[in-house]
Design a protein around this motif. Sequence first.
Motif, short mmCIF file in Angstrom:
data_model
loop_
_atom_site.label_atom_id
_atom_site.label_comp_id
_atom_site.label_asym_id
_atom_site.label_seq_id
_atom_site.Cartn_x
_atom_site.Cartn_y
_atom_site.Cartn_z
N PRO A 161 -1.61 -8.43 25.39
CA PRO A 161 -0.87 -8.18 24.15
C PRO A 161 -1.47 -8.86 22.92
O PRO A 161 -0.99 -8.63 21.81
N ARG A 162 -2.52 -9.66 23.11
CA ARG A 162 -3.17 -10.34 21.99
C ARG A 162 -4.59 -9.79 21.75
O ARG A 162 -5.44 -10.47 21.18
N PHE A 163 -4.83 -8.58 22.16
CA PHE A 163 -6.16 -7.96 22.07
C PHE A 163 -6.32 -7.37 20.66
O PHE A 163 -5.99 -6.21 20.40
N ALA A 164 -6.87 -8.16 19.75
CA ALA A 164 -6.94 -7.77 18.34
C ALA A 164 -7.74 -6.48 18.13
O ALA A 164 -7.33 -5.60 17.37
N ARG A 165 -8.91 -6.37 18.78
CA ARG A 165 -9.75 -5.19 18.56
C ARG A 165 -9.09 -3.92 19.09
O ARG A 165 -9.31 -2.82 18.55
N ALA A 166 -8.30 -4.04 20.14
CA ALA A 166 -7.59 -2.86 20.65
C ALA A 166 -6.55 -2.41 19.63
O ALA A 166 -6.40 -1.21 19.36
N TYR A 167 -5.81 -3.36 19.04
CA TYR A 167 -4.86 -3.00 17.99
C TYR A 167 -5.58 -2.36 16.80
O TYR A 167 -5.09 -1.39 16.21
N TYR A 168 -6.73 -2.91 16.43
CA TYR A 168 -7.49 -2.38 15.30
C TYR A 168 -7.90 -0.93 15.54
O TYR A 168 -7.67 -0.05 14.69
N ASN A 169 -8.50 -0.66 16.69
CA ASN A 169 -8.94 0.70 16.97
C ASN A 169 -7.77 1.66 17.15
O ASN A 169 -7.86 2.83 16.77
N LEU A 170 -6.67 1.16 17.70
CA LEU A 170 -5.48 2.00 17.80
C LEU A 170 -4.97 2.34 16.40
O LEU A 170 -4.56 3.49 16.13
N GLY A 171 -4.99 1.36 15.50
CA GLY A 171 -4.57 1.63 14.12
C GLY A 171 -5.42 2.68 13.45
O GLY A 171 -4.91 3.58 12.76
N LEU A 172 -6.73 2.59 13.64
CA LEU A 172 -7.63 3.59 13.05
C LEU A 172 -7.35 4.97 13.63
O LEU A 172 -7.34 5.98 12.90
#
Length: 732
Positions: free
Chosen positions: A650-661
């Motif tokens: 749940p703290r995977f920053a790059r996964a959140y970033y790519n999901l946002g894109l």
Amino acid sequence: MMICRMLLLAIPLALGLGSCGRKTGHAGPEAAALPQLAKSTECSACHQAADQVWRGSMHALAHRKVGSLEDAWAFRAKPLDLGNIHWKFTGGESAPRIQWHDDNSKVPPIALAPPMAIGYRPLIQYVLDFGNGRYQVPDAAWDPTKQEWFSMFGSDQRKPQEWGHWTQRGMNWNSQCAACHFTQYRKNYLPETDGYATRWLEQGVGCTQCHGPSQDSRRPNECIVDFKKKYTPQQWMHACATCHSRREELDEKFLIGDNFFDHYSLALPSQPGLYHPDGQQIDEDYNFTSLLLSRMGHKGISCIDCHAPHAATPKGGKPAVETNTLCMQCHASGLRGAIVIDPLAHSFHKPGSAGSRCVDCHMPKSIYMGRDARSDHRFPSPDPVLTKELGTPNACNTCHADKGLDWQIEWTNKWYGPTKKPLARERTRAVAAAYADKPEAMDKLLAAFDLEDNTAWQATLLRLMEPWAEDPRVTQRAEKAAASPDPLARGAAAFLLARVPASGTQWARLSKDPVRSVRLDAGWGALDRLPKDDALLLDLEKVAQHQGDQPAGQMRLARLARHRGEGAAAEAHLHKAADWDQGSAVARQELAVYLAGAGRTREAIPVLAEAAKIAPKDPEIPYLRALALAELGDEAGSEAQLREAIRLNPRFARAYYNLGLLLSSQGHEAAAIISLRNASTLGPADPEPPYALATIYQRLGQSNAAAAAARDALQRNPAHQQAAALLRSIGQ
């Protein structure tokens, strides 16, 4: 005695016999460069007293030919049945034979005669000849005290295709075991046949392994070695550390007087699973790192202060340990800065009782290889507070587990005070937070580093800061460590600064450091900065070739081949690494990344699926699958994999970033903003999430929010040209 050790990818972090003596035949690439060493039999006539003590030591008995009385009992013993796995031991000392069969495996039964044995007490391992110069060490070992066979793996019965199975490379004698049980051992791996032309001077750790090469010329009755050379306690300790440490081997050229860090890279508590957060041993870590992490090691105490080198036992033997005499040689008077201690008043235990001996509380034992109890050389002080908070072990719990931790805390507070070692506690909490990837980890690591004076701990804390390497606060501390006199700290600085493009000057200086392991840390971290004819690149190649008989070495060879632009060679090395370690998800991840980078993304998908089966809880695998699927135009599949990566971490920053894109590209702006905000919070040094937010806010006509996000990106990276251009475009 040592179990076969694995190469550290830590990088985390790296590797026919049959008669004693120097082998003939194929000499291997380094044979001509071997210094002249004498056999121990050449020393005994003049050094009879030392020889007598040494002959009964674990060093002398570290390796031998089979055929002793001990073997007679072992090879007349009962079979060993472990469920579907069956072992038989027959033939006595004259014709010993080991038979293995796994009912659940397609591997044919194995029946071989062991030519050699490793160790003496508390267990003996036998070595089997697999041909082509390759030797393997069964996990079935002989306990000479209990007169029984047992498996060193215990209930962890590994499958034949696994790297750690006794028939595979994790238990290969040539690369994993033998170097620390011989005098002048040379592995001599032959990559063209995947075999070995191994050489040695004598079995066992002999005189010249520690005392060094023979003199070039000497007068009659003059000692073979040059005793005019005087070595410092640190140099002796470095000689001990070549085997008594968890380390990555860079070459086989160490001689007494050399710097350990020119030939080895040392493992630190920067990887979860090797050590507890307070530095106590978990895995088979041996002693050198533990000593360096300790207050005693920090004050300059070395191996030979406590150990008799010829006997390979504590000075004064067991009585000196049992009566505290060994420890009191310093702690009675405060010698060398030791804390003055009255053992009775300090321990609060009756003399002769459990808990009255220094080692009971400060050198707790852990069992390795199934039967080998080894003392922790970090000399920890029991702290039930940390046991309650973090689960770290403490010696009080060994005897008083029935009383509970609150009872232990109450009594240690009464005896020693509630604020005992606050800095060590905060450091332990910082390391534990980093292991658990907690949001407060970086701040805790920074604070602990600023208060830490032990350079081994400084190096550990720095390496744990890798996720935040580009944060200016981390870079500042790495630059400070770059000037440390300790190569451990400088190596950690090189490890971090290699990941910061703006640190070119400091990195360049560390890439030419006088100590080899520091240079290698700089090189592996920033391979792309090295010209193809750079001396450091050539040295990296030598290290990778030396480690090339193991999967980690093949992965390094692949990196180097890619750097040279040799794609086919890189792919071959990666396939070999994956094939050699059927249980490694990492090798398959690297192969998939290579295939995608080579424009063969469809081929990468099944490789990542295979990796996911091996490591279903690794969030990096669904993240890589998401990127590959996105490249192939499968947005639904990519989104599912990104959400799986976030579920796993749940703290995977790059996964959140790519999901946002991805969500933004689909027109789901509100959901994209939430995901990008998460990425921005979890990756406080990364300018890309706030810049992506700024572009969304600009499209939505929210100029103030767009400007604030763009400023955030510029604060993180003042050179972010796109964020600056966005600000100008909205007139701010």
